[in-house]
Design a protein around this motif. Structure first.
Motif, short mmCIF file in Angstrom:
data_model
loop_
_atom_site.label_atom_id
_atom_site.label_comp_id
_atom_site.label_asym_id
_atom_site.label_seq_id
_atom_site.Cartn_x
_atom_site.Cartn_y
_atom_site.Cartn_z
N ALA A 51 8.09 -2.97 5.09
CA ALA A 51 9.30 -2.70 4.29
C ALA A 51 8.97 -1.78 3.12
CB ALA A 51 9.88 -4.01 3.76
N ASP A 52 9.91 -0.91 2.80
CA ASP A 52 9.76 -0.07 1.63
C ASP A 52 9.82 -0.93 0.37
OD1 ASP A 52 9.97 2.96 0.66
OD2 ASP A 52 11.22 1.72 -0.64
N LEU A 53 9.09 -0.51 -0.65
CA LEU A 53 9.04 -1.27 -1.89
C LEU A 53 10.43 -1.54 -2.46
CD1 LEU A 53 6.62 -0.92 -4.80
CD2 LEU A 53 9.01 -0.47 -5.28
N PHE A 54 11.33 -0.54 -2.39
CA PHE A 54 12.67 -0.74 -2.94
C PHE A 54 13.48 -1.72 -2.10
CE2 PHE A 54 11.58 3.32 -4.96
CZ PHE A 54 11.94 3.03 -6.27
N GLU A 55 13.26 -1.74 -0.80
CA GLU A 55 13.92 -2.74 0.03
C GLU A 55 13.52 -4.14 -0.40
OE1 GLU A 55 14.32 -0.36 4.30
OE2 GLU A 55 12.60 -1.66 3.95
N PHE A 88 6.14 -0.26 -10.10
CA PHE A 88 6.09 1.15 -10.50
C PHE A 88 4.67 1.70 -10.44
CE2 PHE A 88 9.71 -0.86 -12.63
CZ PHE A 88 10.74 -0.11 -12.10
N MET A 89 3.97 1.37 -9.33
CA MET A 89 2.62 1.90 -9.13
C MET A 89 2.71 3.30 -8.53
SD MET A 89 0.60 -0.18 -10.49
CE MET A 89 -0.91 0.63 -9.94
N ALA A 90 3.27 4.21 -9.32
CA ALA A 90 3.50 5.58 -8.88
C ALA A 90 3.50 6.48 -10.11
CB ALA A 90 4.84 5.68 -8.15
N LEU A 91 3.46 7.76 -9.86
CA LEU A 91 3.49 8.75 -10.93
C LEU A 91 4.92 8.87 -11.46
CD1 LEU A 91 2.12 11.09 -12.54
CD2 LEU A 91 2.83 12.60 -10.67
N HIS A 133 10.41 13.39 -12.44
CA HIS A 133 10.60 12.06 -13.02
C HIS A 133 9.77 11.01 -12.29
CE1 HIS A 133 12.33 8.42 -14.58
NE2 HIS A 133 12.86 8.09 -13.42
N GLU A 134 9.78 11.05 -10.96
CA GLU A 134 9.17 9.97 -10.18
C GLU A 134 8.74 10.50 -8.82
OE1 GLU A 134 10.74 5.69 -8.28
OE2 GLU A 134 12.04 6.88 -9.58
N VAL A 135 7.58 10.05 -8.37
CA VAL A 135 7.08 10.42 -7.05
C VAL A 135 6.76 9.14 -6.29
CG1 VAL A 135 5.33 11.67 -5.73
CG2 VAL A 135 6.10 12.56 -7.92
N ARG A 136 7.34 9.01 -5.10
CA ARG A 136 7.15 7.81 -4.30
C ARG A 136 6.52 8.15 -2.96
NH1 ARG A 136 7.12 2.80 -6.68
NH2 ARG A 136 8.72 2.69 -8.30
N CYS A 137 5.80 7.16 -2.39
CA CYS A 137 5.12 7.36 -1.11
C CYS A 137 5.80 6.64 0.04
CB CYS A 137 3.67 6.86 -1.20
SG CYS A 137 2.71 7.63 -2.49
N GLY A 138 6.57 5.60 -0.23
CA GLY A 138 7.13 4.76 0.82
C GLY A 138 8.19 5.45 1.65
N ARG A 139 8.67 4.72 2.68
CA ARG A 139 9.65 5.30 3.59
C ARG A 139 10.90 5.74 2.85
NH1 ARG A 139 9.92 1.31 6.23
NH2 ARG A 139 11.93 0.41 5.71
N GLU A 140 11.33 4.97 1.85
CA GLU A 140 12.55 5.33 1.14
C GLU A 140 12.34 6.55 0.25
OE1 GLU A 140 15.09 2.57 -0.57
OE2 GLU A 140 15.48 1.64 1.36
N VAL A 147 0.86 -1.18 0.00
CA VAL A 147 0.00 0.00 0.00
C VAL A 147 0.90 1.23 0.00
CG1 VAL A 147 -1.78 1.29 1.24
CG2 VAL A 147 -1.82 -1.22 1.26
N ASP A 148 0.74 2.10 -0.99
CA ASP A 148 1.54 3.32 -1.08
C ASP A 148 3.04 3.05 -0.93
OD1 ASP A 148 -0.71 4.83 -1.48
OD2 ASP A 148 -0.93 5.43 0.61
N ASP A 149 3.52 2.10 -1.73
CA ASP A 149 4.95 1.76 -1.79
C ASP A 149 5.48 1.15 -0.50
OD1 ASP A 149 5.12 2.65 -4.39
OD2 ASP A 149 5.86 4.64 -3.86
N THR A 150 4.62 0.65 0.36
CA THR A 150 5.03 -0.01 1.60
C THR A 150 4.40 -1.40 1.66
OG1 THR A 150 5.15 2.11 2.78
CG2 THR A 150 4.99 0.12 4.12
N ARG A 151 5.24 -2.40 1.92
CA ARG A 151 4.70 -3.75 2.09
C ARG A 151 4.17 -3.88 3.51
NH1 ARG A 151 8.19 -9.10 0.89
NH2 ARG A 151 9.36 -8.41 2.74
#
Length: 717
Positions: A145-149, A293-296, A344-351, A58-62
């Motif tokens: 966990a953050d999506l990138f993690e 890549f569920m982000a803008l 370029h990219e907008v993220r919501c997660g902790r990272e 949810v919003d770049d957070t597992r």
């Protein structure tokens, strides 16, 4: 081919129609459910297996990292997955045979829905005459966990999650989070909870069923609150959004096998990938792709909404408004923000706030800024209202100011890029992998790099801004931008053209030397119109020539180049969106057979993939492999790829509205295999059109009274 699609990745099902029954798949792959910025990855049986990339995000957070169902201490054996919607599926399985029986008699159905959280309804059917006593356990884990993690396999495994037990519920709390992120799982009925395990001891009568339900609520931000136990079903907004989208979706009829399925699937995927702006609920944009890549993304959202204009012009307007709100207004090297630059990219997660750039927004893209102006100009042709144009025009002017001041860093007339710190992207065009820009010999180009296609985007942006100025009765600004466009076109041809090769350089490197590889980038130059007409035939010949053409599309890099690798991300693979722009460019310059060839090749690939084009696939020759070879980590569904069939169809129809002057350019060039062709419910300026094309001609129904069809003017094909 039937008109159904499996949710399990790697299958070859088709697209879901409103009437077709869902298809069951049992291939054992990963299952993806998507609803805006929420998605769930699980095994084919429905379990989320800890330790890998699966989970509820949810919003770049597992938020859910483990979700395992046990029947009498044993896992459920998967039988298949049945998808009803992009956000809802039923996992069908069976429990192990009961003692003394050879065959299983307990059928397990797990109906899962994602949206503002997740709900799973479990139904156990006893197919035997004798009652069955059993223990049902659901084991849940969370890691926040953050999506990138997760994606990069670097999740912190140290215990840091606190549990708060409630009656029939358990809440996971990330105590180290500044917002005290929480995730609550509520069990229906009378479950016993031990830590994070829900346990039922039940008796299922013979020939009867037993059901229960678990719901997941999430609160990640400082203002978020966990939903109450009786609060609505999470699918609500996703269901409403998809219902609205389907009502507005065009419907096509054609005898070409698989094409109707492909177009339906594309439309459904574009609907599923839409995300909203919490500050402006009426705005919609398309996320780049699932799952990661569920982000803008500036570039992705701009190009996707451009290609999807025949489906919905509101998507383009929402994209422009959101990007205008995020437009850079200061110089910040870590995020590469600059005044006027498009994000370029907008993220919501902790990272998003603690990772490589220290912000949720990263601006390291060289092409999104001119593409913003290109899309605004095109949307104006499709009937953008005057008030909305005036609202967005200042952002367009800031974008063009960025092109002049920050894009052209050395004043040579070309827009180039070089990352501002070691945290940024090395390559900032669409081929953004580390080896995405190489010479014919295979040497990686050194920055600052001026990409060929970016100069084309800037050229098109100048012409778009000139048209907008004319619409606003500003002849001085119009003349200025037309003059800049012409100078750029001449300079581009002078510096990028390789007379001994017969194509344009991919780029100029930091020493202003041509990066001489033969690449698909030059097809984008045709799309933008920067190529002088006398060069177009040679460019077209190379694009569909032996070293570039695979049979299923044009490669990103020619097979005789030093860095060529048909399994490389940008070094010989085939990208559907790349081919869509390339085909439009070929048609623009009147190369009809070549444009048809590219379109049919990509549509053949779509049929082979069951109607859903992936982000990319390997660039092997069709003579070597009769079906396209998948690229293993390709996003699917992916926004660019989903919009590709729509764009290809627009190209083949030569359908180009210009409502500024009351004209609809329409001069179909459909291959005979697609005829007769009909598409209805096509949106244009508040009207709903129906187009019919057969061997004897064409017709258009439903045009607004002030619009007349005409042959497509030169340069707009």
């Amino acid at each position: 081919m039937d008109d159904t699609r499996s949710v399990t990745s790697g299958s070859a099902g088709g697209g879901v129609s409103g009437e077709a029954p869902p298809r069951v798949s049992g291939d054992g792959g990963t299952t993806s459910l998507v609803a805006g910025t929420t998605f769930c990855l699980s095994a084919a049986g429905g379990d989320v297996v800890p330790g890998g990339v699966q989970g509820l995000f949810v919003d770049d957070t597992r938020v859910v990292s483990g979700w395992r169902l046990w029947i009498d201490g044993a896992p459920v054996e998967p039988l298949g997955v049945l998808e009803a919607e992009r956000y809802r599926a039923t996992f069908v399985g069976r429990a192990p045979p009961r003692r003394g029986r050879a065959d299983a008699t307990l059928l397990i159905q797990r109906s899962r829905t994602v949206g503002d959280g997740m709900v799973e309804e479990l139904c156990i059917r006893n197919l035997a005459a004798e009652a069955a006593g059993l223990t049902v356990e659901l084991e849940v884990e969370a890691d926040f966990a953050d999506l990138f993690e997760v994606k990069e396999s670097r999740v912190d495994t140290r215990p840091r999650i606190a549990l708060e037990d409630e009656e029939h519920a358990v809440t996971f709390v990330l105590a180290s989070s500044p917002h005290r992120s929480r995730m609550r799982v509520i069990g229906a009925g009378e479950p016993a909870t031990t830590g994070a395990t829900f346990r039922h001891t039940v008796l299922v009568p013979g020939r009867a069923t037993w059901t229960t339900r678990w719901s997941v609520g999430v609160a990640l931000g400082p203002q978020d609150t966990l939903p109450a136990a009786d609060e609505g079903f999470p699918e609500g907004e996703a269901a409403r959004r998809m219902a609205r989208w389907r009502l507005s979706a065009p419907v096509a009829e054609t005898p070409r096998p698989g094409l109707e399925t492909t177009l339906r699937t594309s439309s459904e995927d574009l609907g599923a990938l839409q995300i909203g702006d919490p500050a402006h609920p009426d705005r919609r944009v398309v996320a780049a792709g699932a799952p990661w890549f569920m982000a803008l993304f500036g570039r992705d959202s701009l190009i996707t909404s451009f290609m999807a204009l025949p489906l919905d012009q509101e998507l383009a307007l929402g994209t422009l408004r959101m990007l205008a709100d995020l437009q850079g207004d200061r110089v910040e090297p870590l995020t590469e923000e600059e005044p006027g630059r498009i994000v370029h990219e907008v993220r919501c997660g902790r990272e998003g706030s603690v990772s490589r750039v220290g912000s949720s927004a990263y601006y390291g893209t060289v092409d999104a800024t001119p593409l913003f102006v290109v899309l605004l100009g095109e949307l104006h042709r499709w009937g953008l209202a005057g008030a909305e144009l005036r609202e967005l025009l200042p952002a367009a002017d800031r974008a063009m100011a960025w092109v002049q001041r920050y894009g052209d860093r050395d004043g040579d007339g070309f827009v180039e890029y070089r990352r501002a710190s070691d945290r940024g992207l090395v390559n900032q065009g669409w081929k953004d992998s580390f080896d995405g820009v190489t010479t014919a010999s295979g040497r990686i180009a050194e920055p600052p790099i001026a990409l060929a296609e970016v100069q084309g985007y800037v050229y098109a942006a100048h012409l778009a801004r000139a048209e907008l100025a004319e619409a606003m009765d500003d002849p001085g600004t119009a003349a200025d931008h037309r003059g800049r466009a012409e100078v750029l076109r001449e300079r581009f041809d002078e510096r990028f053209w390789l007379p001994d090769r017969g194509w344009y350089a991919m780029a100029l490197d930091g020493e202003k030397r041509p990066v001489d590889a033969l690449t698909s980038n030059i097809g984008h130059c045709l799309w933008s119109g920067i190529v002088p007409p006398e060069r177009a035939s040679r460019v077209a010949g190379h694009l569909v020539g032996e070293t570039m053409w695979t049979g299923f599309g044009v490669r990103t890099l020619a097979s005789d180049m030093g860095a060529y690798n048909p399994m490389g991300y940008h070094t010989g693979s085939v990208w559907p969106h790349d081919n869509a722009l390339l085909a439009a460019g070929l048609m623009r310059y009147g190369h009809v057979p070549e444009a048809q060839k590219v379109a049919l090749g990509i549509l053949d690939a779509a049929r082979a993939f069951g109607g859903r084009l992936p982000e990319l696939f390997c660039g092997f020759d069709r003579d070597e492999f009769p079906a396209p070879v998948p690229y293993p980590t390709s996003c699917s569904p992916q926004a660019w790829a989903a919009a590709t069939p729509v764009s290809l169809l627009q190209t083949l129809l030569r359908f180009h509205p210009d409502l500024r002057c009351g004209r609809l350019g329409f001069e179909p060039a459909l291959p005979p295999a697609m005829l007769p062709f009909r598409v209805g419910n096509l949106s244009l300026a508040g009207a709903r059109l129906e187009l019919e094309v057969d061997r004897d001609g064409w017709d258009v129904h439903g045009l607004p009274p002030h619009v007349a069809p005409t042959p497509t003017p030169p340069g707009r094909s």
